[in-house]
Scaffold this active site. Structure first.
Site, PDB file in Angstrom:
ATOM      1  N   LEU A  21      16.042   5.978  -0.397  1.00  0.00           N
ATOM      2  CA  LEU A  21      16.551   5.827   0.813  1.00  0.00           C
ATOM      3  C   LEU A  21      16.309   4.163   0.839  1.00  0.00           C
ATOM      4  O   LEU A  21      17.119   3.139   1.441  1.00  0.00           O
ATOM      5  CB  LEU A  21      15.667   5.892   1.863  1.00  0.00           C
ATOM      6  CG  LEU A  21      15.929   7.250   2.294  1.00  0.00           C
ATOM      7  CD1 LEU A  21      15.142   7.553   3.029  1.00  0.00           C
ATOM      8  CD2 LEU A  21      17.079   7.281   2.767  1.00  0.00           C
ATOM      9  N   GLY A  22      14.800   3.219  -0.603  1.00  0.00           N
ATOM     10  CA  GLY A  22      15.238   2.243  -0.244  1.00  0.00           C
ATOM     11  C   GLY A  22      13.516   1.260  -1.005  1.00  0.00           C
ATOM     12  O   GLY A  22      12.944   2.972  -1.931  1.00  0.00           O
ATOM     13  N   MET A  26       5.542  -1.298  -1.485  1.00  0.00           N
ATOM     14  CA  MET A  26       4.233  -0.410  -2.032  1.00  0.00           C
ATOM     15  C   MET A  26       4.585   0.337  -2.675  1.00  0.00           C
ATOM     16  O   MET A  26       4.246   1.378  -3.649  1.00  0.00           O
ATOM     17  CB  MET A  26       2.599   0.221  -1.294  1.00  0.00           C
ATOM     18  CG  MET A  26       2.339  -1.362  -0.792  1.00  0.00           C
ATOM     19  SD  MET A  26       1.423  -0.903   0.905  1.00  0.00           S
ATOM     20  CE  MET A  26      -0.005   0.583  -0.098  1.00  0.00           C
ATOM     21  N   VAL A  29      11.312   4.803  -1.698  1.00  0.00           N
ATOM     22  CA  VAL A  29      11.639   5.347  -0.148  1.00  0.00           C
ATOM     23  C   VAL A  29      12.344   6.830  -1.064  1.00  0.00           C
ATOM     24  O   VAL A  29      13.528   5.757  -0.965  1.00  0.00           O
ATOM     25  CB  VAL A  29      11.295   4.921   1.168  1.00  0.00           C
ATOM     26  CG1 VAL A  29      11.643   6.204   1.693  1.00  0.00           C
ATOM     27  CG2 VAL A  29      10.020   4.127   0.962  1.00  0.00           C
ATOM     28  N   LYS A  43       7.696   8.386   0.829  1.00  0.00           N
ATOM     29  CA  LYS A  43       7.638   6.984   0.255  1.00  0.00           C
ATOM     30  C   LYS A  43       6.334   7.158  -0.750  1.00  0.00           C
ATOM     31  O   LYS A  43       5.391   7.533  -0.653  1.00  0.00           O
ATOM     32  CB  LYS A  43       6.943   5.748   1.360  1.00  0.00           C
ATOM     33  CG  LYS A  43       6.711   4.925   0.821  1.00  0.00           C
ATOM     34  CD  LYS A  43       6.226   3.909   1.637  1.00  0.00           C
ATOM     35  CE  LYS A  43       4.747   3.493   1.916  1.00  0.00           C
ATOM     36  NZ  LYS A  43       4.924   2.718   2.840  1.00  0.00           N
ATOM     37  N   ASP A 136       3.597  -6.517  12.924  1.00  0.00           N
ATOM     38  CA  ASP A 136       4.626  -6.772  12.061  1.00  0.00           C
ATOM     39  C   ASP A 136       5.872  -6.177  12.553  1.00  0.00           C
ATOM     40  O   ASP A 136       6.697  -5.821  11.790  1.00  0.00           O
ATOM     41  CB  ASP A 136       4.022  -6.371  10.612  1.00  0.00           C
ATOM     42  CG  ASP A 136       5.177  -7.741   9.681  1.00  0.00           C
ATOM     43  OD1 ASP A 136       5.712  -8.363   9.886  1.00  0.00           O
ATOM     44  OD2 ASP A 136       5.252  -6.269   8.160  1.00  0.00           O
TER      45      ASP A 136
END
Length: 534
Positions: A21-22, A26, A29, A43, A136
Protein backbone atom coordinates in the site's frame (compact mmCIF):
# COMPACT_ATOMS: atom_id res chain seq x y z
CA UNK A 1 -1.45 -0.62 -4.72
CA UNK A 2 1.85 -2.12 -5.84
CA UNK A 3 2.87 -5.75 -6.35
CA UNK A 4 4.73 -7.53 -3.58
CA UNK A 5 8.48 -7.63 -4.08
CA UNK A 6 10.76 -10.65 -3.71
CA UNK A 7 11.97 -9.44 -0.32
CA UNK A 8 8.43 -9.10 1.04
CA UNK A 9 7.00 -11.82 3.30
CA UNK A 10 3.97 -13.86 2.28
CA UNK A 11 2.17 -13.16 5.52
CA UNK A 12 2.47 -11.13 8.70
CA UNK A 13 1.09 -12.44 11.98
CA UNK A 14 -0.76 -15.17 10.11
CA UNK A 15 -2.48 -12.67 7.77
CA UNK A 16 -1.68 -13.34 4.07
CA UNK A 17 -0.42 -10.31 2.16
CA UNK A 18 -2.03 -9.26 -1.13
CA UNK A 19 -0.13 -6.09 -2.14
CA UNK A 20 1.92 -3.11 -1.02
CA UNK A 21 0.00 0.00 0.00
CA UNK A 22 2.88 2.37 0.59
CA UNK A 23 5.80 3.25 2.83
CA UNK A 24 6.07 5.60 5.76
CA UNK A 25 8.60 6.92 8.20
CA UNK A 26 8.61 3.82 10.37
CA UNK A 27 7.96 1.05 7.91
CA UNK A 28 6.11 -0.61 5.05
CA UNK A 29 2.32 -0.88 4.79
CA UNK A 30 0.72 -3.92 3.16
CA UNK A 31 -2.77 -4.95 2.14
CA UNK A 32 -3.66 -8.11 4.02
CA UNK A 33 -6.62 -10.39 4.55
CA UNK A 34 -8.23 -11.82 7.68
CA UNK A 35 -9.51 -15.37 7.95
CA UNK A 36 -13.02 -14.00 7.53
CA UNK A 37 -12.16 -12.29 4.25
CA UNK A 38 -11.87 -8.69 5.51
CA UNK A 39 -9.17 -6.50 3.98
CA UNK A 40 -6.76 -4.99 6.46
CA UNK A 41 -3.79 -2.63 6.39
CA UNK A 42 -0.66 -4.05 8.03
CA UNK A 43 2.20 -1.76 8.98
CA UNK A 44 5.51 -3.47 9.65
CA UNK A 45 8.17 -1.46 11.45
CA UNK A 46 11.47 -1.20 9.62
CA UNK A 47 14.28 -3.47 10.76
CA UNK A 48 16.64 -0.51 11.06
CA UNK A 49 14.10 1.49 13.07
CA UNK A 50 14.19 -0.56 16.23
CA UNK A 51 15.93 1.74 18.69
CA UNK A 52 14.36 2.20 22.12
CA UNK A 53 12.59 5.46 21.22
CA UNK A 54 11.30 4.10 17.90
CA UNK A 55 9.88 1.01 19.58
CA UNK A 56 8.38 3.10 22.36
CA UNK A 57 6.75 5.34 19.76
CA UNK A 58 5.39 2.35 17.86
CA UNK A 59 4.03 0.78 21.06
CA UNK A 60 2.33 4.07 21.86
CA UNK A 61 0.77 4.09 18.41
CA UNK A 62 -0.61 0.62 19.07
CA UNK A 63 -1.96 1.75 22.46
CA UNK A 64 -3.59 4.79 20.87
CA UNK A 65 -5.14 2.77 18.04
CA UNK A 66 -6.51 0.35 20.61
CA UNK A 67 -7.86 3.19 22.71
CA UNK A 68 -9.64 5.20 20.03
CA UNK A 69 -13.13 3.99 19.16
CA UNK A 70 -14.47 6.25 16.46
CA UNK A 71 -15.93 5.97 12.98
CA UNK A 72 -13.44 8.70 12.07
CA UNK A 73 -10.34 6.76 13.06
CA UNK A 74 -8.68 3.37 12.66
CA UNK A 75 -10.23 0.29 14.24
CA UNK A 76 -7.65 -2.01 15.72
CA UNK A 77 -7.43 -5.56 14.39
CA UNK A 78 -4.20 -6.85 15.88
CA UNK A 79 -0.54 -6.22 16.62
CA UNK A 80 2.72 -8.05 17.17
CA UNK A 81 4.97 -6.39 19.73
CA UNK A 82 7.05 -9.15 21.29
CA UNK A 83 9.73 -9.87 18.70
CA UNK A 84 10.61 -8.58 15.21
CA UNK A 85 9.01 -7.98 12.82
CA UNK A 86 6.80 -5.65 14.86
CA UNK A 87 3.47 -4.93 13.19
CA UNK A 88 0.12 -3.23 13.58
CA UNK A 89 -3.07 -4.09 11.68
CA UNK A 90 -6.26 -2.11 11.12
CA UNK A 91 -9.20 -2.70 8.85
CA UNK A 92 -8.79 -1.15 5.42
CA UNK A 93 -11.06 1.43 3.81
CA UNK A 94 -9.98 2.60 0.33
CA UNK A 95 -9.98 6.16 -0.90
CA UNK A 96 -7.59 8.98 -1.83
CA UNK A 97 -6.03 11.28 0.72
CA UNK A 98 -7.20 14.88 0.73
CA UNK A 99 -3.81 15.88 -0.60
CA UNK A 100 -4.07 13.43 -3.50
CA UNK A 101 -7.59 14.60 -4.32
CA UNK A 102 -6.59 18.28 -4.41
CA UNK A 103 -3.49 17.49 -6.47
CA UNK A 104 -5.62 15.76 -9.09
CA UNK A 105 -8.78 17.87 -9.04
CA UNK A 106 -7.62 21.26 -7.74
CA UNK A 107 -9.26 23.28 -4.95
CA UNK A 108 -12.47 21.87 -3.51
CA UNK A 109 -15.78 23.75 -4.00
CA UNK A 110 -16.76 26.02 -1.07
CA UNK A 111 -19.86 24.11 0.06
CA UNK A 112 -17.87 20.87 0.01
CA UNK A 113 -15.11 22.54 2.04
CA UNK A 114 -17.64 23.61 4.66
CA UNK A 115 -19.08 20.09 4.88
CA UNK A 116 -15.56 18.67 5.10
CA UNK A 117 -14.76 21.11 7.89
CA UNK A 118 -17.81 19.94 9.80
CA UNK A 119 -16.99 16.25 9.29
CA UNK A 120 -13.38 16.63 10.41
CA UNK A 121 -14.42 18.73 13.40
CA UNK A 122 -16.81 15.97 14.43
CA UNK A 123 -14.06 13.36 14.12
CA UNK A 124 -11.56 15.40 16.14
CA UNK A 125 -14.14 16.14 18.81
CA UNK A 126 -14.95 12.45 19.22
CA UNK A 127 -11.25 11.61 19.57
CA UNK A 128 -10.63 14.47 22.01
CA UNK A 129 -13.47 13.26 24.19
CA UNK A 130 -11.60 9.97 24.48
CA UNK A 131 -8.57 11.83 25.78
CA UNK A 132 -6.47 11.66 22.59
CA UNK A 133 -4.91 14.46 20.54
CA UNK A 134 -3.97 13.77 16.94
CA UNK A 135 -1.02 16.22 16.75
CA UNK A 136 -0.32 15.78 13.01
CA UNK A 137 -3.53 16.64 11.17
CA UNK A 138 -2.79 17.59 7.56
CA UNK A 139 -4.16 16.81 4.07
CA UNK A 140 -2.02 13.70 3.76
CA UNK A 141 -3.52 12.30 6.97
CA UNK A 142 -7.14 12.60 5.85
CA UNK A 143 -8.58 9.73 3.80
CA UNK A 144 -11.65 10.56 1.70
CA UNK A 145 -13.63 7.37 2.21
CA UNK A 146 -16.95 6.91 0.37
CA UNK A 147 -19.00 7.53 3.53
CA UNK A 148 -16.91 10.41 4.86
CA UNK A 149 -13.37 11.41 5.83
CA UNK A 150 -11.13 9.40 8.12
CA UNK A 151 -8.24 10.61 10.26
CA UNK A 152 -5.14 8.45 9.89
CA UNK A 153 -1.61 8.19 11.27
CA UNK A 154 -1.67 8.22 15.05
CA UNK A 155 2.08 7.65 15.18
CA UNK A 156 2.65 10.84 17.17
CA UNK A 157 -0.78 11.08 18.77
CA UNK A 158 -0.83 10.94 22.53
CA UNK A 159 -3.52 10.21 25.02
CA UNK A 160 -3.85 11.37 28.58
CA UNK A 161 -1.45 9.50 30.81
CA UNK A 162 0.92 8.51 27.98
CA UNK A 163 4.52 9.58 28.28
CA UNK A 164 5.79 12.11 25.78
CA UNK A 165 8.60 10.64 23.67
CA UNK A 166 10.39 13.77 22.59
CA UNK A 167 13.65 15.38 23.60
CA UNK A 168 14.25 18.90 24.80
CA UNK A 169 14.30 21.22 21.78
CA UNK A 170 12.34 18.79 19.60
CA UNK A 171 8.71 18.94 18.54
CA UNK A 172 6.34 16.81 16.55
CA UNK A 173 4.27 17.85 13.57
CA UNK A 174 4.44 19.14 10.01
CA UNK A 175 5.53 22.71 9.14
CA UNK A 176 2.61 24.76 7.85
CA UNK A 177 0.08 22.76 9.86
CA UNK A 178 1.62 22.59 13.32
CA UNK A 179 0.30 25.16 15.81
CA UNK A 180 2.42 28.11 17.03
CA UNK A 181 2.42 26.88 20.64
CA UNK A 182 3.92 23.58 19.49
CA UNK A 183 6.64 25.36 17.52
CA UNK A 184 7.50 27.31 20.66
CA UNK A 185 8.00 23.94 22.41
CA UNK A 186 5.01 24.35 24.64
CA UNK A 187 2.87 21.35 25.49
CA UNK A 188 0.34 20.61 22.71
CA UNK A 189 -3.28 21.14 23.70
CA UNK A 190 -6.51 20.00 22.02
CA UNK A 191 -6.78 23.45 20.41
CA UNK A 192 -3.51 22.66 18.59
CA UNK A 193 -5.49 20.19 16.48
CA UNK A 194 -7.96 22.99 15.71
CA UNK A 195 -5.13 25.09 14.26
CA UNK A 196 -4.06 22.12 12.11
CA UNK A 197 -7.68 21.75 11.00
CA UNK A 198 -7.59 25.37 9.80
CA UNK A 199 -4.52 24.70 7.68
CA UNK A 200 -6.01 21.52 6.27
CA UNK A 201 -9.21 23.26 5.14
CA UNK A 202 -7.25 26.24 3.80
CA UNK A 203 -5.29 23.82 1.63
CA UNK A 204 -8.50 22.18 0.44
CA UNK A 205 -10.01 25.57 -0.45
CA UNK A 206 -6.99 27.08 -2.21
CA UNK A 207 -4.82 24.16 -3.30
CA UNK A 208 -1.84 25.90 -1.67
CA UNK A 209 0.13 25.26 1.53
CA UNK A 210 -1.47 27.36 4.30
CA UNK A 211 1.73 29.22 5.15
CA UNK A 212 3.52 28.95 1.81
CA UNK A 213 6.53 26.88 0.90
CA UNK A 214 10.28 27.23 0.92
CA UNK A 215 12.64 26.50 3.74
CA UNK A 216 11.30 25.17 7.01
CA UNK A 217 12.55 28.22 8.89
CA UNK A 218 10.50 30.53 6.65
CA UNK A 219 7.36 28.42 7.02
CA UNK A 220 7.69 28.41 10.80
CA UNK A 221 8.26 32.17 10.87
CA UNK A 222 5.06 32.73 8.89
CA UNK A 223 3.24 30.31 11.19
CA UNK A 224 4.30 32.32 14.23
CA UNK A 225 3.81 35.82 12.88
CA UNK A 226 1.96 35.72 9.55
CA UNK A 227 -1.59 35.11 8.40
CA UNK A 228 -2.86 31.87 6.95
CA UNK A 229 -3.12 32.01 3.15
CA UNK A 230 -6.81 32.36 2.25
CA UNK A 231 -6.39 34.42 -0.90
CA UNK A 232 -9.19 33.50 -3.30
CA UNK A 233 -11.06 31.34 -0.80
CA UNK A 234 -14.82 31.71 -0.50
CA UNK A 235 -15.61 34.29 2.25
CA UNK A 236 -17.68 31.76 4.20
CA UNK A 237 -14.81 29.29 4.25
CA UNK A 238 -12.23 31.99 4.99
CA UNK A 239 -14.24 33.25 7.97
CA UNK A 240 -14.48 29.84 9.63
CA UNK A 241 -10.86 28.96 8.91
CA UNK A 242 -9.73 32.25 10.44
CA UNK A 243 -11.68 31.42 13.61
CA UNK A 244 -9.66 28.21 13.93
CA UNK A 245 -6.29 29.77 13.05
CA UNK A 246 -5.87 32.28 15.89
CA UNK A 247 -2.29 32.34 17.18
CA UNK A 248 -3.41 32.03 20.80
CA UNK A 249 -5.10 28.66 21.41
CA UNK A 250 -7.49 30.36 23.85
CA UNK A 251 -8.80 32.53 21.01
CA UNK A 252 -9.57 29.66 18.63
CA UNK A 253 -13.10 28.54 18.00
CA UNK A 254 -14.04 25.27 19.67
CA UNK A 255 -14.85 22.16 17.70
CA UNK A 256 -18.39 22.32 19.08
CA UNK A 257 -18.71 25.81 17.62
CA UNK A 258 -17.49 24.55 14.23
CA UNK A 259 -20.17 21.87 14.27
CA UNK A 260 -22.83 24.50 14.92
CA UNK A 261 -21.57 26.79 12.14
CA UNK A 262 -21.27 24.04 9.52
CA UNK A 263 -24.48 22.15 10.38
CA UNK A 264 -26.65 24.12 7.90
CA UNK A 265 -24.56 22.84 4.97
CA UNK A 266 -25.56 19.21 5.49
CA UNK A 267 -23.60 15.97 5.38
CA UNK A 268 -20.56 15.34 3.26
CA UNK A 269 -21.15 11.81 1.96
CA UNK A 270 -24.16 12.93 -0.12
CA UNK A 271 -22.24 15.84 -1.68
CA UNK A 272 -21.84 15.20 -5.47
CA UNK A 273 -18.51 17.03 -5.55
CA UNK A 274 -17.23 14.87 -2.71
CA UNK A 275 -18.28 11.72 -4.53
CA UNK A 276 -16.33 12.90 -7.57
CA UNK A 277 -13.26 13.41 -5.38
CA UNK A 278 -13.53 9.88 -4.02
CA UNK A 279 -14.00 8.54 -7.54
CA UNK A 280 -14.64 4.96 -8.60
CA UNK A 281 -12.49 2.79 -6.40
CA UNK A 282 -10.83 -0.22 -8.03
CA UNK A 283 -11.90 -3.66 -6.80
CA UNK A 284 -9.61 -5.43 -4.34
CA UNK A 285 -8.50 -9.04 -4.80
CA UNK A 286 -10.80 -11.27 -2.77
CA UNK A 287 -8.04 -13.74 -1.90
CA UNK A 288 -4.44 -14.69 -2.62
CA UNK A 289 -5.41 -16.55 -5.78
CA UNK A 290 -6.96 -13.41 -7.28
CA UNK A 291 -3.92 -11.39 -6.20
CA UNK A 292 -1.67 -13.87 -8.03
CA UNK A 293 -3.86 -13.67 -11.14
CA UNK A 294 -3.76 -9.86 -11.11
CA UNK A 295 0.02 -9.81 -10.74
CA UNK A 296 0.08 -8.40 -7.20
CA UNK A 297 1.44 -11.59 -5.61
CA UNK A 298 4.18 -13.65 -7.29
CA UNK A 299 3.11 -17.21 -8.14
CA UNK A 300 4.00 -19.71 -5.44
CA UNK A 301 4.10 -17.06 -2.69
CA UNK A 302 1.25 -18.48 -0.61
CA UNK A 303 3.49 -19.64 2.24
CA UNK A 304 5.52 -17.43 4.56
CA UNK A 305 9.32 -17.60 4.37
CA UNK A 306 11.05 -19.56 7.09
CA UNK A 307 11.13 -17.64 10.35
CA UNK A 308 8.23 -15.32 9.51
CA UNK A 309 5.39 -17.54 10.69
CA UNK A 310 5.09 -17.43 14.44
CA UNK A 311 8.19 -15.25 14.75
CA UNK A 312 6.39 -12.97 17.21
CA UNK A 313 3.50 -13.57 19.56
CA UNK A 314 0.57 -11.62 18.14
CA UNK A 315 -1.43 -9.46 20.44
CA UNK A 316 -4.82 -9.78 18.81
CA UNK A 317 -7.42 -7.26 19.80
CA UNK A 318 -11.00 -7.61 18.60
CA UNK A 319 -12.19 -4.66 16.50
CA UNK A 320 -15.47 -3.05 17.51
CA UNK A 321 -18.05 -4.10 14.92
CA UNK A 322 -19.66 -0.67 14.78
CA UNK A 323 -16.40 1.14 14.11
CA UNK A 324 -15.65 1.99 10.52
CA UNK A 325 -11.92 1.63 9.95
CA UNK A 326 -9.39 3.38 7.79
CA UNK A 327 -6.33 2.54 5.81
CA UNK A 328 -3.29 2.85 8.01
CA UNK A 329 -0.83 5.11 6.25
CA UNK A 330 2.88 4.94 6.99
CA UNK A 331 3.59 6.71 10.24
CA UNK A 332 5.44 9.87 9.32
CA UNK A 333 6.68 10.89 12.74
CA UNK A 334 8.22 14.27 12.07
CA UNK A 335 10.69 15.48 14.67
CA UNK A 336 11.87 18.99 13.94
CA UNK A 337 15.08 20.24 15.49
CA UNK A 338 14.87 23.84 16.51
CA UNK A 339 18.59 24.60 16.26
CA UNK A 340 18.37 25.95 12.72
CA UNK A 341 14.86 24.79 11.93
CA UNK A 342 15.81 21.57 10.19
CA UNK A 343 13.64 18.47 10.32
CA UNK A 344 14.91 15.13 11.50
CA UNK A 345 12.97 13.10 9.10
CA UNK A 346 11.78 9.10 6.69
CA UNK A 347 11.92 5.63 5.24
CA UNK A 348 14.83 3.53 4.16
CA UNK A 349 15.20 0.98 1.43
CA UNK A 350 17.09 0.88 -1.81
CA UNK A 351 15.68 1.41 -5.26
CA UNK A 352 14.75 -1.82 -7.02
CA UNK A 353 16.04 -2.30 -10.53
CA UNK A 354 13.24 -1.69 -13.00
CA UNK A 355 13.88 -2.58 -16.59
CA UNK A 356 11.97 -1.59 -19.67
CA UNK A 357 12.05 2.13 -18.96
CA UNK A 358 11.93 4.73 -21.71
CA UNK A 359 15.33 6.20 -22.40
CA UNK A 360 15.94 9.88 -22.57
CA UNK A 361 18.64 11.52 -24.67
CA UNK A 362 22.04 11.17 -22.99
CA UNK A 363 24.79 13.66 -23.47
CA UNK A 364 27.34 10.85 -23.60
CA UNK A 365 27.27 7.07 -23.98
CA UNK A 366 28.64 4.04 -22.29
CA UNK A 367 27.91 4.63 -18.61
CA UNK A 368 31.44 5.90 -17.95
CA UNK A 369 32.71 9.18 -16.66
CA UNK A 370 34.18 11.51 -19.29
CA UNK A 371 36.93 12.23 -16.82
CA UNK A 372 37.85 8.68 -15.84
CA UNK A 373 36.31 6.26 -18.36
CA UNK A 374 36.04 2.56 -17.70
CA UNK A 375 33.31 0.47 -16.14
CA UNK A 376 31.53 1.55 -13.02
CA UNK A 377 31.56 -0.58 -9.90
CA UNK A 378 28.04 -1.46 -8.69
CA UNK A 379 28.42 0.50 -5.47
CA UNK A 380 30.55 3.34 -6.78
CA UNK A 381 29.62 6.87 -7.82
CA UNK A 382 27.78 7.28 -11.14
CA UNK A 383 29.26 9.05 -14.14
CA UNK A 384 28.76 12.79 -14.47
CA UNK A 385 26.73 12.33 -17.66
CA UNK A 386 23.50 10.54 -16.85
CA UNK A 387 20.97 8.64 -18.95
CA UNK A 388 17.31 9.47 -18.31
CA UNK A 389 15.15 6.34 -18.10
CA UNK A 390 11.53 7.08 -17.34
CA UNK A 391 8.51 4.79 -16.85
CA UNK A 392 5.96 6.83 -18.86
CA UNK A 393 5.83 9.05 -21.91
CA UNK A 394 4.32 11.82 -19.78
CA UNK A 395 7.74 12.62 -18.35
CA UNK A 396 8.64 15.05 -21.14
CA UNK A 397 5.39 16.93 -20.56
CA UNK A 398 5.79 17.44 -16.80
CA UNK A 399 5.49 21.11 -15.87
CA UNK A 400 5.10 22.96 -12.58
CA UNK A 401 2.58 25.83 -12.57
CA UNK A 402 1.90 28.50 -9.99
CA UNK A 403 -1.82 28.15 -10.67
CA UNK A 404 -1.89 24.63 -9.20
CA UNK A 405 1.31 24.70 -7.12
CA UNK A 406 2.11 21.22 -8.37
CA UNK A 407 3.41 19.36 -11.40
CA UNK A 408 1.26 17.82 -14.12
CA UNK A 409 0.87 15.31 -15.63
CA UNK A 410 1.53 12.93 -12.78
CA UNK A 411 4.50 10.61 -13.25
CA UNK A 412 4.97 7.51 -11.14
CA UNK A 413 8.33 7.63 -9.34
CA UNK A 414 10.63 4.65 -9.70
CA UNK A 415 11.54 4.53 -6.01
CA UNK A 416 8.27 4.99 -4.13
CA UNK A 417 9.75 4.55 -0.68
CA UNK A 418 12.00 7.56 -1.09
CA UNK A 419 9.54 9.49 -3.25
CA UNK A 420 6.98 9.33 -0.43
CA UNK A 421 9.64 10.79 1.86
CA UNK A 422 10.80 13.59 -0.46
CA UNK A 423 10.57 17.22 0.62
CA UNK A 424 11.51 19.94 -1.85
CA UNK A 425 12.20 23.63 -1.53
CA UNK A 426 12.11 26.50 -4.03
CA UNK A 427 10.85 30.10 -3.86
CA UNK A 428 7.10 30.16 -3.24
CA UNK A 429 6.59 33.82 -4.12
CA UNK A 430 7.32 35.32 -7.55
CA UNK A 431 11.09 35.55 -7.73
CA UNK A 432 13.20 38.31 -9.30
CA UNK A 433 16.88 37.49 -8.84
CA UNK A 434 19.50 36.26 -11.35
CA UNK A 435 20.19 33.06 -9.37
CA UNK A 436 18.05 30.68 -7.37
CA UNK A 437 18.62 27.90 -4.84
CA UNK A 438 16.64 24.68 -5.07
CA UNK A 439 16.70 22.01 -2.41
CA UNK A 440 15.51 18.57 -1.41
CA UNK A 441 15.68 16.37 1.64
CA UNK A 442 14.25 13.09 2.86
CA UNK A 443 11.92 13.37 5.79
CA UNK A 444 13.17 10.41 7.81
CA UNK A 445 15.55 8.50 5.58
CA UNK A 446 19.31 8.88 5.76
CA UNK A 447 20.35 6.83 2.72
CA UNK A 448 23.94 5.89 2.19
CA UNK A 449 25.47 5.98 -1.28
CA UNK A 450 22.34 7.57 -2.77
CA UNK A 451 22.99 9.93 -5.70
CA UNK A 452 20.66 12.61 -7.00
CA UNK A 453 20.58 15.07 -9.87
CA UNK A 454 18.20 17.83 -10.87
CA UNK A 455 16.79 18.85 -14.21
CA UNK A 456 15.65 22.45 -14.71
CA UNK A 457 12.99 23.23 -17.30
CA UNK A 458 12.41 26.89 -18.22
CA UNK A 459 8.89 28.16 -18.96
CA UNK A 460 7.41 26.15 -21.82
CA UNK A 461 6.76 29.23 -23.91
CA UNK A 462 10.47 30.16 -23.74
CA UNK A 463 11.82 26.87 -25.07
CA UNK A 464 13.09 26.80 -28.63
CA UNK A 465 13.70 23.93 -31.01
CA UNK A 466 17.46 24.10 -31.05
CA UNK A 467 18.30 25.32 -27.55
CA UNK A 468 15.62 24.17 -25.16
CA UNK A 469 17.15 25.52 -21.96
CA UNK A 470 16.48 22.17 -20.26
CA UNK A 471 19.61 21.46 -18.24
CA UNK A 472 20.76 18.83 -15.78
CA UNK A 473 23.21 18.90 -12.92
CA UNK A 474 25.89 16.35 -12.25
CA UNK A 475 24.92 13.61 -9.79
CA UNK A 476 25.44 14.56 -6.14
CA UNK A 477 25.76 12.20 -3.21
CA UNK A 478 22.98 12.74 -0.68
CA UNK A 479 24.80 14.33 2.28
CA UNK A 480 25.04 12.92 5.75
CA UNK A 481 23.14 14.62 8.51
CA UNK A 482 19.84 16.43 8.18
CA UNK A 483 20.52 19.40 5.91
CA UNK A 484 19.56 17.75 2.61
CA UNK A 485 20.91 18.74 -0.80
CA UNK A 486 20.91 22.29 -2.19
CA UNK A 487 21.83 23.20 -5.77
CA UNK A 488 22.39 26.64 -7.26
CA UNK A 489 21.00 27.72 -10.62
CA UNK A 490 22.58 28.44 -13.03
CA UNK A 491 26.05 27.72 -11.54
CA UNK A 492 25.50 23.99 -10.92
CA UNK A 493 23.94 23.55 -14.35
CA UNK A 494 26.68 25.11 -16.47
CA UNK A 495 28.95 22.27 -17.52
CA UNK A 496 29.68 20.35 -20.70
CA UNK A 497 27.28 17.51 -19.98
CA UNK A 498 24.27 19.60 -18.92
CA UNK A 499 22.45 18.93 -22.20
CA UNK A 500 21.74 22.55 -23.17
CA UNK A 501 22.56 26.15 -22.43
CA UNK A 502 21.24 27.40 -19.10
CA UNK A 503 18.74 30.19 -19.69
CA UNK A 504 18.64 33.32 -17.53
CA UNK A 505 15.73 33.43 -15.07
CA UNK A 506 13.16 34.88 -17.44
CA UNK A 507 9.51 35.45 -16.55
CA UNK A 508 7.28 32.41 -16.15
CA UNK A 509 6.91 29.10 -14.33
CA UNK A 510 10.09 27.03 -13.98
CA UNK A 511 10.08 23.29 -13.32
CA UNK A 512 12.54 21.37 -11.14
CA UNK A 513 12.75 17.58 -11.64
CA UNK A 514 14.61 15.56 -9.03
CA UNK A 515 16.22 12.34 -10.26
CA UNK A 516 17.65 9.29 -8.52
CA UNK A 517 20.87 8.27 -10.27
CA UNK A 518 22.14 4.71 -10.03
CA UNK A 519 25.75 3.63 -10.16
CA UNK A 520 25.62 2.91 -13.90
CA UNK A 521 24.38 6.45 -14.64
CA UNK A 522 20.73 5.55 -15.24
CA UNK A 523 18.51 8.30 -13.81
CA UNK A 524 14.89 7.88 -12.75
CA UNK A 525 12.17 10.35 -11.80
CA UNK A 526 11.88 10.91 -8.05
CA UNK A 527 9.81 14.08 -7.65
CA UNK A 528 8.96 17.52 -8.99
CA UNK A 529 8.83 21.12 -7.78
CA UNK A 530 8.96 24.57 -9.30
CA UNK A 531 8.91 28.33 -8.88
CA UNK A 532 7.79 31.47 -10.69
CA UNK A 533 10.23 34.08 -11.98
CA UNK A 534 9.07 37.62 -12.66
Amino acid sequence: MEPLRPEDPSDIGGYPLLARLGAGGMGQVYLGLTGGGRHIALKVIREDFEGPQALARFRREVQTAERVRSRSAAAMVGAGLDTPPYWLATEYVPGPTLRQAVTVHGPIPPDTCLRLLGALAAGLLEIHRQGVQHRDLKPGNVILAPDGPRLIDFGIARGEGQTQITQTGVWNGTPGYVAPEVVREQEPVPASDVFSLAGTIAYAATGRPPFGGGRIEAILHRTLSGDIDLDGADPRVAELVALCAAKDPADRASLERMLQLTAPYGTLAADPAYRRLVGVLPPLPADVREAVTSGLVPPGRTQAPAGMRGGSRAVIIAAAAAVVAVVLAGSLTARYLMDGGDAAENPSGGSPEQGGGRSGTPAAKGGTSPATGGARSPGGPPPDVILLKEPTDEFDEVRWTKANFNCQPAVRPDDMRYANDLQTSAPRQPYAAPTVDIGMRFKYARPSGYYLAAEIRPPAEQQGNGVTGVVRSKPHLYPKGESGLTLHYPADFKWEGSGSEAYPLMKGDWTVIWLHVRANGDAYYLGCDGFTAR
